[in-house]
Structure formats: structure tokens, C-alpha cells
Motif scaffolding. Structure first.
Motif, PDB file in Angstrom:
ATOM      1  N   TYR A  82      59.275 -36.503 -22.496  1.00  0.00           N
ATOM      2  CA  TYR A  82      59.003 -36.981 -23.850  1.00  0.00           C
ATOM      3  C   TYR A  82      57.591 -36.600 -24.289  1.00  0.00           C
ATOM      4  N   VAL A  83      56.633 -36.772 -23.390  1.00  0.00           N
ATOM      5  CA  VAL A  83      55.251 -36.421 -23.726  1.00  0.00           C
ATOM      6  C   VAL A  83      55.108 -34.917 -23.919  1.00  0.00           C
ATOM      7  N   ALA A  84      55.825 -34.131 -23.101  1.00  0.00           N
ATOM      8  CA  ALA A  84      55.786 -32.674 -23.255  1.00  0.00           C
ATOM      9  C   ALA A  84      56.348 -32.244 -24.609  1.00  0.00           C
ATOM     10  N   GLN A  85      57.357 -32.956 -25.100  1.00  0.00           N
ATOM     11  CA  GLN A  85      57.976 -32.622 -26.380  1.00  0.00           C
ATOM     12  C   GLN A  85      57.210 -33.169 -27.577  1.00  0.00           C
ATOM     13  N   GLU A  91      47.321 -36.188 -28.439  1.00  0.00           N
ATOM     14  CA  GLU A  91      46.247 -35.970 -29.410  1.00  0.00           C
ATOM     15  C   GLU A  91      45.788 -37.283 -30.030  1.00  0.00           C
ATOM     16  N   GLU A  92      46.749 -38.145 -30.361  1.00  0.00           N
ATOM     17  CA  GLU A  92      46.390 -39.428 -30.966  1.00  0.00           C
ATOM     18  C   GLU A  92      45.635 -40.307 -29.977  1.00  0.00           C
ATOM     19  N   TYR A  93      46.074 -40.308 -28.716  1.00  0.00           N
ATOM     20  CA  TYR A  93      45.380 -41.115 -27.712  1.00  0.00           C
ATOM     21  C   TYR A  93      43.967 -40.596 -27.488  1.00  0.00           C
ATOM     22  N   HIS A  94      43.812 -39.284 -27.488  1.00  0.00           N
ATOM     23  CA  HIS A  94      42.466 -38.718 -27.325  1.00  0.00           C
ATOM     24  C   HIS A  94      41.586 -39.074 -28.522  1.00  0.00           C
ATOM     25  N   ASP A  95      42.163 -39.070 -29.723  1.00  0.00           N
ATOM     26  CA  ASP A  95      41.392 -39.460 -30.911  1.00  0.00           C
ATOM     27  C   ASP A  95      40.898 -40.902 -30.783  1.00  0.00           C
ATOM     28  N   LEU A  96      41.719 -41.764 -30.186  1.00  0.00           N
ATOM     29  CA  LEU A  96      41.347 -43.162 -30.027  1.00  0.00           C
ATOM     30  C   LEU A  96      40.324 -43.375 -28.919  1.00  0.00           C
ATOM     31  N   VAL A 109      47.312 -36.947 -19.018  1.00  0.00           N
ATOM     32  CA  VAL A 109      47.745 -37.575 -17.761  1.00  0.00           C
ATOM     33  C   VAL A 109      48.021 -39.060 -17.974  1.00  0.00           C
ATOM     34  N   ARG A 110      47.163 -39.735 -18.716  1.00  0.00           N
ATOM     35  CA  ARG A 110      47.351 -41.163 -18.953  1.00  0.00           C
ATOM     36  C   ARG A 110      48.615 -41.443 -19.769  1.00  0.00           C
ATOM     37  N   VAL A 111      48.824 -40.673 -20.826  1.00  0.00           N
ATOM     38  CA  VAL A 111      50.003 -40.901 -21.668  1.00  0.00           C
ATOM     39  C   VAL A 111      51.280 -40.638 -20.881  1.00  0.00           C
ATOM     40  N   THR A 116      52.651 -48.127 -20.195  1.00  0.00           N
ATOM     41  CA  THR A 116      52.212 -49.029 -21.254  1.00  0.00           C
ATOM     42  C   THR A 116      51.399 -48.283 -22.305  1.00  0.00           C
ATOM     43  N   VAL A 117      50.678 -47.254 -21.899  1.00  0.00           N
ATOM     44  CA  VAL A 117      49.971 -46.407 -22.862  1.00  0.00           C
ATOM     45  C   VAL A 117      50.984 -45.712 -23.773  1.00  0.00           C
ATOM     46  N   LEU A 118      52.004 -45.113 -23.175  1.00  0.00           N
ATOM     47  CA  LEU A 118      53.033 -44.424 -23.949  1.00  0.00           C
ATOM     48  C   LEU A 118      53.752 -45.395 -24.880  1.00  0.00           C
ATOM     49  N   ALA A 119      54.172 -46.535 -24.364  1.00  0.00           N
ATOM     50  CA  ALA A 119      54.892 -47.513 -25.185  1.00  0.00           C
ATOM     51  C   ALA A 119      54.017 -48.041 -26.321  1.00  0.00           C
ATOM     52  N   SER A 120      52.735 -48.253 -26.055  1.00  0.00           N
ATOM     53  CA  SER A 120      51.821 -48.731 -27.095  1.00  0.00           C
ATOM     54  C   SER A 120      51.656 -47.700 -28.198  1.00  0.00           C
ATOM     55  N   LEU A 121      51.593 -46.435 -27.826  1.00  0.00           N
ATOM     56  CA  LEU A 121      51.499 -45.376 -28.825  1.00  0.00           C
ATOM     57  C   LEU A 121      52.746 -45.323 -29.704  1.00  0.00           C
ATOM     58  N   LEU A 122      53.921 -45.488 -29.093  1.00  0.00           N
ATOM     59  CA  LEU A 122      55.165 -45.476 -29.860  1.00  0.00           C
ATOM     60  C   LEU A 122      55.216 -46.669 -30.815  1.00  0.00           C
ATOM     61  N   LEU A 123      54.726 -47.818 -30.368  1.00  0.00           N
ATOM     62  CA  LEU A 123      54.656 -48.982 -31.245  1.00  0.00           C
ATOM     63  C   LEU A 123      53.677 -48.726 -32.388  1.00  0.00           C
ATOM     64  N   ARG A 124      52.541 -48.160 -32.084  1.00  0.00           N
ATOM     65  CA  ARG A 124      51.539 -47.861 -33.099  1.00  0.00           C
ATOM     66  C   ARG A 124      52.085 -46.915 -34.161  1.00  0.00           C
ATOM     67  N   ARG A 125      52.922 -45.967 -33.747  1.00  0.00           N
ATOM     68  CA  ARG A 125      53.475 -44.971 -34.664  1.00  0.00           C
ATOM     69  C   ARG A 125      54.715 -45.478 -35.404  1.00  0.00           C
ATOM     70  N   GLY A 126      55.102 -46.733 -35.174  1.00  0.00           N
ATOM     71  CA  GLY A 126      56.224 -47.307 -35.894  1.00  0.00           C
ATOM     72  C   GLY A 126      57.586 -46.985 -35.329  1.00  0.00           C
ATOM     73  N   LEU A 127      57.635 -46.466 -34.087  1.00  0.00           N
ATOM     74  CA  LEU A 127      58.910 -46.132 -33.461  1.00  0.00           C
ATOM     75  C   LEU A 127      59.505 -47.319 -32.702  1.00  0.00           C
ATOM     76  N   ALA A 128      58.792 -48.422 -32.666  1.00  0.00           N
ATOM     77  CA  ALA A 128      59.276 -49.676 -32.084  1.00  0.00           C
ATOM     78  C   ALA A 128      58.613 -50.812 -32.852  1.00  0.00           C
ATOM     79  N   ASP A 129      59.227 -51.987 -32.764  1.00  0.00           N
ATOM     80  CA  ASP A 129      58.706 -53.151 -33.486  1.00  0.00           C
ATOM     81  C   ASP A 129      58.007 -54.144 -32.576  1.00  0.00           C
ATOM     82  N   ALA A 130      58.314 -54.091 -31.282  1.00  0.00           N
ATOM     83  CA  ALA A 130      57.707 -55.024 -30.325  1.00  0.00           C
ATOM     84  C   ALA A 130      57.621 -54.337 -28.972  1.00  0.00           C
ATOM     85  N   LEU A 131      56.677 -54.792 -28.159  1.00  0.00           N
ATOM     86  CA  LEU A 131      56.452 -54.218 -26.826  1.00  0.00           C
ATOM     87  C   LEU A 131      56.470 -55.317 -25.784  1.00  0.00           C
ATOM     88  N   ILE A 132      57.238 -55.095 -24.716  1.00  0.00           N
ATOM     89  CA  ILE A 132      57.243 -55.985 -23.551  1.00  0.00           C
ATOM     90  C   ILE A 132      56.657 -55.207 -22.379  1.00  0.00           C
TER      91      ILE A 132
END
Length: 222
Positions: A82-85, A91-96, A109-111, A116-132
Motif C-alpha cells: 500500500y505504501v509503495a502504491q 511525502e505527507e509524513y515527511h512534511d509533518l 520506513v516508518r510509514v 499506527t503511523v500508516l493508519a493515522s495518515l489514512l485517518l488524516r486524509r479522510g479515508l477512515a473516520d476512527a482509529l483503534i
């Protein structure tokens, strides 16, 4: 305990059923998470998104004898591919985080490796509404990723935790036992108000009592 918790959780379940949201689970390979996903689907409370390796998820579902169907009942996000695609996530995580010394290669590497980094980014981008998050790893680490990526509301000065404690004599909510070790008067008042609002959203009329500190436990803080 189930009877006492059901009284409080019923309002939450009813609200969730009336408007099912996308819930992303960052530790999707964990067996506890998969059991929770099955309950979420059976109750019609949400649309799960699970982060993890598909083979491990399928194997665990089979071993647990769950009736889940990956990519049918819920979406599976495999971090590596998913990260490769989606290089825009790195880029967004590096900007932050670039100003904090995170180089582009380390950001990738972190993403890719910290779910949790990946899931938080997806939440930030509006691809999810909540994170567990949190069954695996340290609470502090997960919380810091959420603060770094998702951020805080403009009207609050910091994060806080809220814990439900079910005892024989009743159900209590504790805020804040994990985040703020020495809050000042303003922060104490803010945490109390935030906790009260969350309880009222769940149909509970709160009565607040403040305590100054704990004199025993596993932490070295007062």
C-alpha cells in the motif's frame, strides 16, 4: 459485569448503528482485533478497515474459527504494498516530521513498518473516520503518533485519556490516568469538561469528583 456495561454501551451501539462509520484497526493481525471486527460487523456498528499482512490475517481467522471474509466483509490494507502504491503518504509524513529530524528515507520506513503511523495518515486524509490502536506496543508511542499526525482540536490544550471501570458497586469513569502527570488548575478543569461531554454523548449524566494523586501503582510520577 456484562449487564452493567451493557447499560452504558447500549447508547453507543445505537448511535453507531444509526450511522456506521469507517473504523481502521492498526494492529489487524492481533487476534483480539479480529474478534472485535467480527462483533462490529455482526452488530452493524461500522465498516472495518484492517491493517496487516493478508496471510497472517487469514490464518488467524481460520484458527479462531471466525466467519470473517477478508476483502468482502472488511477491507485489508497490506502496509508494504500500500505504501509503495501511495508515495504521497510518505511525502505527507515527511512534511509533518521533517522539522524534527526525520529524513525522507526514514519517513518511508516508518510509514511502511509502523502501522499506527500508516493508519493515522489514512485517518488524516479522510479515508477512515476512527482509529483503534494500542493492543501491541506502548500506549505512549501510539499516542505520540496520533498527536504528531492527526493533531489536536483547536479548542483543547492537550490530550487526555478516559477509562471506564466496572466494579460491583457501580461503573466509574477515570480521567486522566495515563497522559497528564502534573496538570495545572486550567488543565484539570479542561479534562473534567472534556470527560463530562463524552459521557453526555453516551447518555450518561456525569457527577465529577477530583483527586490529587495516587500513592501507589506502577509509575514513578506523583
Amino acid at each position: 459485569y456484562m449487564f452493567r456495561s451493557a447499560h452504558i454501551m447500549k447508547a453507543i451501539f445505537n448511535r453507531a448503528k444509526s450511522d456506521p462509520r469507517r473504523v481502521i484497526y492498526s494492529e489487524g493481525e492481533d487476534r483480539r482485533i479480529l474478534r472485535a471486527v467480527e462483533v462490529l460487523i455482526d452488530e452493524g456498528c461500522g465498516r472495518p478497515i484492517v491493517v496487516g499482512r493478508p496471510k497472517i490475517i487469514r490464518d488467524n481467522i481460520k484458527q479462531l474459527r471466525l466467519h470473517l471474509r477478508p476483502d468482502v466483509d472488511f477491507e485489508v490494507i497490506e502496509p508494504e504494498s500500500y505504501v509503495a502504491q501511495h508515495p504521497e503518504l510518505t511525502e505527507e509524513y515527511h512534511d509533518l516530521m521533517g522539522r524534527r529530524g526525520i529524513w525522507p528515507a526514514e519517513a518511508e520506513v516508518r510509514v511502511r513498518n509502523r502501522t499506527t503511523v500508516l493508519a493515522s495518515l489514512l485517518l488524516r486524509r479522510g479515508l477512515a473516520d476512527a482509529l483503534i490502536a494500542g493492543p501491541v506496543g506502548s500506549f505512549k508511542g501510539h499516542l505520540q503518533h496520533a498527536i504528531d499526525i492527526i493533531g489536536l482540536r483547536d479548542d483543547v490544550s492537550g490530550p487526555a485519556s478516559l477509562q471506564m471501570l466496572i466494579l460491583d458497586k457501580g461503573t466509574y469513569f477515570i480521567a486522566d490516568a495515563y497522559v497528564n502527570y502534573e496538570p495545572d488548575a486550567h488543565r484539570l478543569a479542561e479534562i473534567t469538561v472534556l470527560a463530562a461531554k463524552e459521557l453526555m454523548r453516551s447518555g450518561v449524566t456525569p457527577k465529577a469528583a477530583l483527586v490529587c494523586h495516587s500513592n501507589f501503582g506502577s509509575t514513578d510520577n506523583p
